[in-house]
Design a protein around this motif. Structure first.
Motif, mmCIF file in Angstrom:
data_model
loop_
_atom_site.group_PDB
_atom_site.id
_atom_site.type_symbol
_atom_site.label_atom_id
_atom_site.label_comp_id
_atom_site.label_asym_id
_atom_site.label_seq_id
_atom_site.Cartn_x
_atom_site.Cartn_y
_atom_site.Cartn_z
ATOM 1 N N LEU A 1 20.627 -11.701 -5.319
ATOM 2 C CA LEU A 1 20.195 -12.333 -4.079
ATOM 3 C C LEU A 1 20.804 -11.600 -2.887
ATOM 4 O O LEU A 1 22.024 -11.489 -2.769
ATOM 5 N N PHE A 2 19.935 -11.091 -2.003
ATOM 6 C CA PHE A 2 20.371 -10.508 -0.743
ATOM 7 C C PHE A 2 20.152 -11.535 0.359
ATOM 8 O O PHE A 2 19.088 -12.143 0.452
ATOM 9 N N GLY A 3 21.154 -11.712 1.199
ATOM 10 C CA GLY A 3 21.051 -12.608 2.333
ATOM 11 C C GLY A 3 20.668 -11.844 3.582
ATOM 12 O O GLY A 3 21.091 -10.708 3.788
ATOM 13 N N SER A 4 19.859 -12.491 4.434
ATOM 14 C CA SER A 4 19.365 -11.840 5.639
ATOM 15 C C SER A 4 19.360 -12.818 6.799
ATOM 16 O O SER A 4 19.103 -14.005 6.622
ATOM 17 N N GLY A 5 19.629 -12.276 8.000
ATOM 18 C CA GLY A 5 19.540 -13.091 9.208
ATOM 19 C C GLY A 5 20.845 -13.181 9.963
ATOM 20 O O GLY A 5 21.857 -13.617 9.418
ATOM 21 N N ASP A 6 20.837 -12.726 11.208
ATOM 22 C CA ASP A 6 21.999 -12.807 12.101
ATOM 23 C C ASP A 6 23.167 -11.947 11.642
ATOM 24 O O ASP A 6 24.331 -12.312 11.833
ATOM 25 N N VAL A 7 22.868 -10.806 11.056
ATOM 26 C CA VAL A 7 23.921 -9.855 10.683
ATOM 27 C C VAL A 7 23.814 -8.666 11.631
ATOM 28 O O VAL A 7 23.004 -7.763 11.436
ATOM 29 N N PHE A 8 24.629 -8.674 12.672
ATOM 30 C CA PHE A 8 24.588 -7.632 13.691
ATOM 31 C C PHE A 8 25.820 -6.734 13.669
ATOM 32 O O PHE A 8 25.806 -5.661 14.262
ATOM 33 N N LYS B 1 10.272 -17.010 13.641
ATOM 34 C CA LYS B 1 10.359 -15.580 13.925
ATOM 35 C C LYS B 1 11.838 -15.182 14.053
ATOM 36 O O LYS B 1 12.557 -15.209 13.070
ATOM 37 N N TYR B 2 12.298 -14.863 15.274
ATOM 38 C CA TYR B 2 13.696 -14.457 15.437
ATOM 39 C C TYR B 2 14.438 -15.349 16.427
ATOM 40 O O TYR B 2 15.444 -14.947 17.003
ATOM 41 N N THR B 3 13.941 -16.565 16.607
ATOM 42 C CA THR B 3 14.594 -17.501 17.517
ATOM 43 C C THR B 3 15.545 -18.413 16.756
ATOM 44 O O THR B 3 15.398 -18.622 15.548
ATOM 45 N N GLY B 4 16.503 -18.986 17.473
ATOM 46 C CA GLY B 4 17.455 -19.884 16.829
ATOM 47 C C GLY B 4 18.358 -19.131 15.865
ATOM 48 O O GLY B 4 18.390 -17.903 15.839
ATOM 49 N N PHE B 5 19.096 -19.881 15.064
ATOM 50 C CA PHE B 5 20.002 -19.285 14.083
ATOM 51 C C PHE B 5 19.385 -19.295 12.693
ATOM 52 O O PHE B 5 18.612 -20.179 12.345
#
Length: 364
Positions: free
Chosen positions: A219-226, A196-200
């Protein structure tokens, strides 16, 4: 963010193409359940967002005219290019729903094979499809047949259902088929569905994926972009074509102009001033009323407002007032009290997170 890749400072801005469109900035606003409606998208457009995807729209709602169809299909002329994101489990119904969205004026279709929410996965939708490659591939083929040439067709994935070798193989099968079918773009979140949204998020996974995929597929990258800095770091370390900005865009539509500046090698712009924040809040609320009516818009804007509060120097106080909004009068009162005088805003992360501070104070 716990990433292990090294940044190549010499790397230059690369073209980011989505179907027939070339994006001015290699970034987009992601589909976010309960957030990325027309109001959020347009506010972001006016502040540099070049491309957006709607929140996930259930195929059955679109086909049967159920509650939520009108809300999901509202568009403005300035809200382009935009893809309607579909979620479902049946290829025929998803293909039919894709036609509904294209007829409603969307520039393309995005398929959601990533949502990790339990009730979604439990109904064989979203991230569940990464455990059923045959079913996922059937959907990809059906929708590919329904979307004509010249329209965007993309899919959102997570890197696997879980950490097992079998799950990794299933991901490869689905990803390879999307490439074979010449989807315009594939967005990949660096976490598994089970995480889900835990960890890196695993950015090195995105880097390896980009090395072995066809150049004609974006390719779009997603995750941990704040933050904009996060976006630049992902862009440089992974070599993805663009950044799928999700939670980082909630209450911070300025993230797109900030990333645009950084991606051109310029300095990070100053945070939005109090008056710039007020202008965005007024726009957002007015369009929310257009979509939902005053009562529902007031409830909807509570969760949006507390995200905007992070940019205000008195964030915790603003948070407290926004969370109590019940009608437009309450909203106007909060703006008059906290946004009547101009001044500098704050950088997200430079002061304690307003929402977290207030939750601790209230014992949440």
């Amino acid at each position: 963010m716990g990433q292990v890749l090294q940044v190549d400072e010499a790397q230059v801005l690369r073209e980011c193409r989505v179907g027939p469109f070339v994006l001015k900035t290699p970034a987009m606003q992601a589909g976010l359940a309960g957030y990325s409606d027309m109001a959020m998208r347009v506010v972001a457009r006016r502040r540099g967002c070049p491309y957006a995807v709607t929140e996930a729209l259930l195929d059955q709602v679109l086909l049967r005219g159920g509650r939520g169809r009108k809300k999901g299909t509202i568009l403005r002329d300035e809200d382009h290019p935009v893809a309607g994101q579909l979620i479902g489990s049946d290829g025929k119904e998803l293909a039919a729903a894709a036609k509904v969205l294209l007829e409603a004026g969307f520039d393309g279709i995005d398929l959601n094979f990533a949502c990790p929410v339990r009730k979604v996965v439990g109904r064989c939708r979203g991230g569940y499809l990464l455990s059923d490659p045959d079913g996922a591939i059937e959907i990809l083929r059906r929708v590919r047949e329904a979307v004509p040439e010249g329209r965007i067709l993309s899919v959102k994935l997570r890197r696997a259902l879980n950490e097992t070798p079998e799950a990794a193989e299933y991901f490869e099968q689905v990803f390879a088929e999307a490439c074979r079918l010449e989807f315009a773009a594939i967005a990949v979140h660096g976490r598994t569905v089970e995480q889900k949204y835990t960890g890196f998020a695993k950015w090195p996974f995105l880097a390896e994926l980009k090395k072995h995929m066809p150049k004609k597929v974006t390719l779009f990258g997603s995750g941990d972009v704040f933050t904009a800095e996060d976006a630049l770091r992902m862009y440089k370390t992974t070599s993805v074509d663009g950044i799928w900005i999700a939670r980082g865009a909630i209450g911070n539509p300025w993230i797109f102009r900030e990333f645009a500046a950084l991606s051109r090698g310029e300095s990070l712009p100053d945070p939005p001033t109090i008056f710039e924040q007020r202008e965005a809040l007024l726009e957002h609320f007015a369009m929310a009323v257009e979509i939902y009516g005053e009562e529902l818009a007031s409830r909807q804007m509570r969760k949006i407002g507390i995200k905007y509060a992070k940019l205000h120097p008195n964030g915790p106080r603003v948070w407290r007032e926004f969370i109590a909004v019940k009608r437009q009068r309450d909203w106007d009162t909060a703006l008059m009290r906290h946004y009547a005088a101009d001044g500098p805003g704050v950088r997200i992360g430079s002061v304690p997170d307003a929402e977290d501070v207030c939750k601790r104070l209230e014992g949440y």
